[in-house]
Design an enzyme around this catalytic site. Sequence first.
Site, PDB file in Angstrom:
ATOM      1  N   CYS A 159      -0.453   0.351  -0.897  1.00 49.97           N
ATOM      2  CA  CYS A 159      -0.011  -1.041  -0.935  1.00 49.97           C
ATOM      3  C   CYS A 159       0.599  -1.426  -2.285  1.00 49.97           C
ATOM      4  O   CYS A 159       1.115  -2.530  -2.434  1.00 49.97           O
ATOM      5  CB  CYS A 159      -1.181  -1.959  -0.627  1.00 49.97           C
TER       6      CYS A 159
ATOM      7  N   CYS B  56      -7.985 -11.897   6.735  1.00 54.19           N
ATOM      8  CA  CYS B  56      -7.345 -10.580   6.711  1.00 54.19           C
ATOM      9  C   CYS B  56      -5.838 -10.782   6.650  1.00 54.19           C
ATOM     10  O   CYS B  56      -5.291 -11.616   7.379  1.00 54.19           O
ATOM     11  CB  CYS B  56      -7.647  -9.792   7.981  1.00 54.19           C
TER      12      CYS B  56
ATOM     13  N   HIS C 273       2.107  -8.687   4.527  1.00 55.84           N
ATOM     14  CA  HIS C 273       1.866  -7.496   3.719  1.00 55.84           C
ATOM     15  C   HIS C 273       2.552  -6.263   4.315  1.00 55.84           C
ATOM     16  O   HIS C 273       1.885  -5.354   4.805  1.00 55.84           O
ATOM     17  CB  HIS C 273       0.355  -7.286   3.578  1.00 55.84           C
TER      18      HIS C 273
END
Lengths: 153, 373
Positions: free
Chosen positions: B83, B200, B324
Amino acid sequence: MAIQQKDRARPAVPLNERLFRLDEAEGGIPVLLGWRCPDCGHHFFPHRTICPGCGHIGLEEVDLSRRGKVWTYTIAHQVPPGAIVEAPYVIARIELPEAVLVSSLITDCAPEEVRVGMEVEITPVKVREDEEGRDVLAFAFRPVKKPAKETKS
Amino acid sequence: MKNGRVAVVGVGLHPFGRFPDKAVEDLGREAALEALRDAGLSYKDVEAGFLGRVTQLGIGVGQRVFGELGLTGIPVTNVELACASSSRAVMHAADLIRSGAVEVAMVIGVEKMERGMLQPGGERSYQALLGLTILPGAYAMMARRHMHLYGTKPEHFAKVSVKSHKNAVHNPYAQYRTELTLEEVLNSRMIADPITLYQCCPTSDGASAVVLASERRARQLSNQPVYLTAWAGGTPIFDPDEPGLSEGPTALLARKVYQAASISPQDVGVCQVHDAFSPGEIFTIEELGFVKPGEGGPFVWEGGTEITGRLPVNTDGGLLSRGHPMGATGGAMITEIVRQLRGQAGPRQVADPKVGLVQNAGIGGVNVLAFQV
């Protein structure tokens, strides 16, 4: 949880021989295989060849303690793809006396009863049967059952 | 140091969300063109390319994405740090500029992701078979440890998500632009106690682009340069006394960056941290030295990380609400910091920040970068 308790009468094999062996003298209890540095004495799990503490090459295999304490945990409510557990289930990091943290399921207790600091002991859980009809076992931890007289004081 | 300082001269994004009809090359091209326009440069000015990406995109993604922009013969390097891929790519571009090898470099971060929970360990591993490796579970266990040590409450974690969603309402590139109440966050489906669904981050498609230049070159351009004044990356450090609560040595890297940039945490006016799950913001503001260990929960609860707070964090909605797309996230964090430092953040603008900080964590690694005007 889909995984089952071990039937002690049945022949069994460990799911991953790099992580643990089964102590037949003790009725097939899993024994975690730790790796101890002969130079600085730190323990590691799972397997390492080189000590991250001092750089020594060639760690020694040692049996790790069967009892530890819950260092942290979570109650998982969603099962990831490919996993054999059923939700809700408890994932924990268990702190062993050798200062090693081990990721493990916690079984034999209601998820909401788990606490940080709780004393736990290793226990086998059946994952499946292999082609020869033997039970394939993983390890989990479960609460240590205190003798009744201890709870009086 | 013949090139002087390293400047960010252009930033651009493709909106984050779900774009099933677009290829990764389309996402990357649109972000890159926006960044080049922002810089006032054309692709032929770019002397080196770095691409951040993580999953499923095949071999040579960077060569394909940069190849869409032109065939100028520049070296293109693919960078993968889960990430934190594109922030690490920015660090490599910055190293190259600081070395004097090139004057202009571009980073593109891209990702297209499937729906549903990631399985980082590989589905066939021992741990995966027993369901031990879930990412929200990893953050949830860190959260539980934090609760045990410091008395942090589930409400504190949930407040992070409430704040982030509020900020994302004002971000046209964000995946989720709807406010959520504390009750909605707490009462959403439990994933890994104490983390509920609305704590989340989503999986996302998207792209980011960052154009970097030497100070000399930056001064020739019309935009106000934002200087990348210090950067540091790392992996976990063995510490038998303090088993890891995080993906890497964020606290150590932050101290290095503060020292290299001659700043202190008090100078930071706007900050982007890795909130893949809501507890991430609370751990990270402690590790970055903004508050003492254990004070992160109450600080967030009292509004300390709101746009109007003492330390505005994730002003664009963060991973939780902006989305994301893993390879694009670092570049998006930097994009927001640059827009904030230039005063171009519109309704989510922080009052006159001079220093911005980015902390971007991937599985097993972390980056900290400081930006100044």
